[in-house]
Design a protein around this motif. Structure first.
Motif: not given
Length: 347
Positions: A196-197, A261-271
């Protein structure tokens, strides 16, 4: 008259940012991105020499340095694709909402994707990365609609301040729900909180391959609406008068931004903050034309996230600071500056 005004605005933008200047900045951004990617492979807890870099890129893992190269290359690629996705999604969200404060993190979209993944893991036993991507996109979409609906209530419609407040409140509420969901599951609590970080340390070729098709689809949708976003910047009525299909353009652009945004969050967390910082900086370089702004935001986002990951590995080595913390340290002061510069009026 509206057409003449639109052409006049485009002409003024071209005079302020001629193609030659834009191409110069484009080359400069490519060089910066290449330098950041090289630094990402070379620098870290162990600095690596040129010979080991070449050998590691060739697949050799005869020593620790070459093994480090083999691990850092997919990490660097993940930082590039996630940074590009966040940069474009931020630029599109700002264009769709005509809100200079729009960003996947500030509008709560990242938190919605995170909550969806948390619920999927705890309640439905979703462990596959491919399932996480679909769930994250769904959570991001629901949150985006919710925030825009709340921000549109009352007089004046979806003003920048109301959207920012709606996003902040939604993000806080969703973060609390995430904690409530995850704390009851000790088996995934530590892993989820680390994810989550926001970070790219777990990058792998398999993970990139799974998320890449979604990023390509989101990118194509956003680029296809670039000209329409230029019209939306003049207001819905003017855009409609210019022959723009406002609802279709806004819908396609929003879907593209949410998928990215959703795909990026799934891959690396909420940046957070990458999608806020880069579009504003790129507008200073190439102007408001989204046909230029989106590619520049992609390159700039990739360079920023890659460089931030390098900084996080170098400043406290041999320990690391997750890239999500570095981007927050960069983005928070920038957010305050934007608020002061835009002089957003309170309700």
């Amino acid at each position: 008259m509206t057409t003449a005004t639109h052409r006049s605005d485009q002409g003024a933008a071209e005079r302020r940012h001629p193609a030659r200047v834009r191409l110069t900045w484009l080359v400069a951004l490519v060089v910066v991105l290449a330098a950041a990617a090289l630094a990402s492979v070379v620098l870290g807890a162990r600095d690596i020499g040129f010979d080991d870099v070449v050998a590691g890129l060739g697949g050799s893992q005869d020593n620790l340095a070459q093994a480090a190269v083999a691990k850092r290359v997919p990490r660097t690629l993940l930082a590039v694709v996630v940074g590009a996705a966040l940069g474009i999604s931020g630029a599109v969200m700002q264009g769709v909402t005509r809100n200079p404060l729009a960003d996947p993190g500030i509008l709560g979209v990242n938190s919605g994707a995170s909550l969806a993944i948390a619920v999927g893991m705890t309640s439905f036993g979703l462990v596959k990365a491919s399932a996480h991507i679909w769930v994250a996109i769904f959570g991001a979409a629901v949150t985006a609609v919710l925030v825009y609906t709340i921000g549109s209530l009352g007089r004046g419609g979806p003003t920048p301040l109301k959207l920012a407040l709606a996003g902040a409140v939604s993000s806080a509420a969703l973060t609390s729900l995430i904690s409530a969901v995850v704390l009851s599951r000790n088996d995934i609590s530590a892993t989820f909180r680390s994810w989550q970080i926001g970070g790219v340390g777990g990058g792998s070729y398999e993970g990139i391959a799974m998320v890449l098709p979604f990023l390509v689809v989101g990118l194509l949708l956003c680029l296809a609406t670039a000209r329409g976003l230029n019209s939306l910047a003049l207001g819905d009525d003017v855009a409609a008068g210019l022959g723009e299909r406002v609802l279709l353009t806004r819908t396609l652009a929003s879907v593209g931004a949410v998928v990215l945004c959703g795909a990026a969050t799934a891959a690396a967390g909420p940046i957070g903050f990458v999608g806020l910082v880069l579009p504003h900086l790129c507008r200073l370089l190439v102007g408001p034309d989204h046909r230029w702004l989106l590619p520049f935001s992609a390159l700039g986002g990739a360079a920023l996230l890659t460089a931030a990951d390098v900084v996080g590995r170098v400043v406290t080595r041999p320990e690391e600071i997750d890239v999500g913390i570095i981007t927050a340290l960069i983005g928070a002061p920038f957010f305050i500056w934007i608020v002061r510069r835009q002089k957003v009026r309170s309700l």
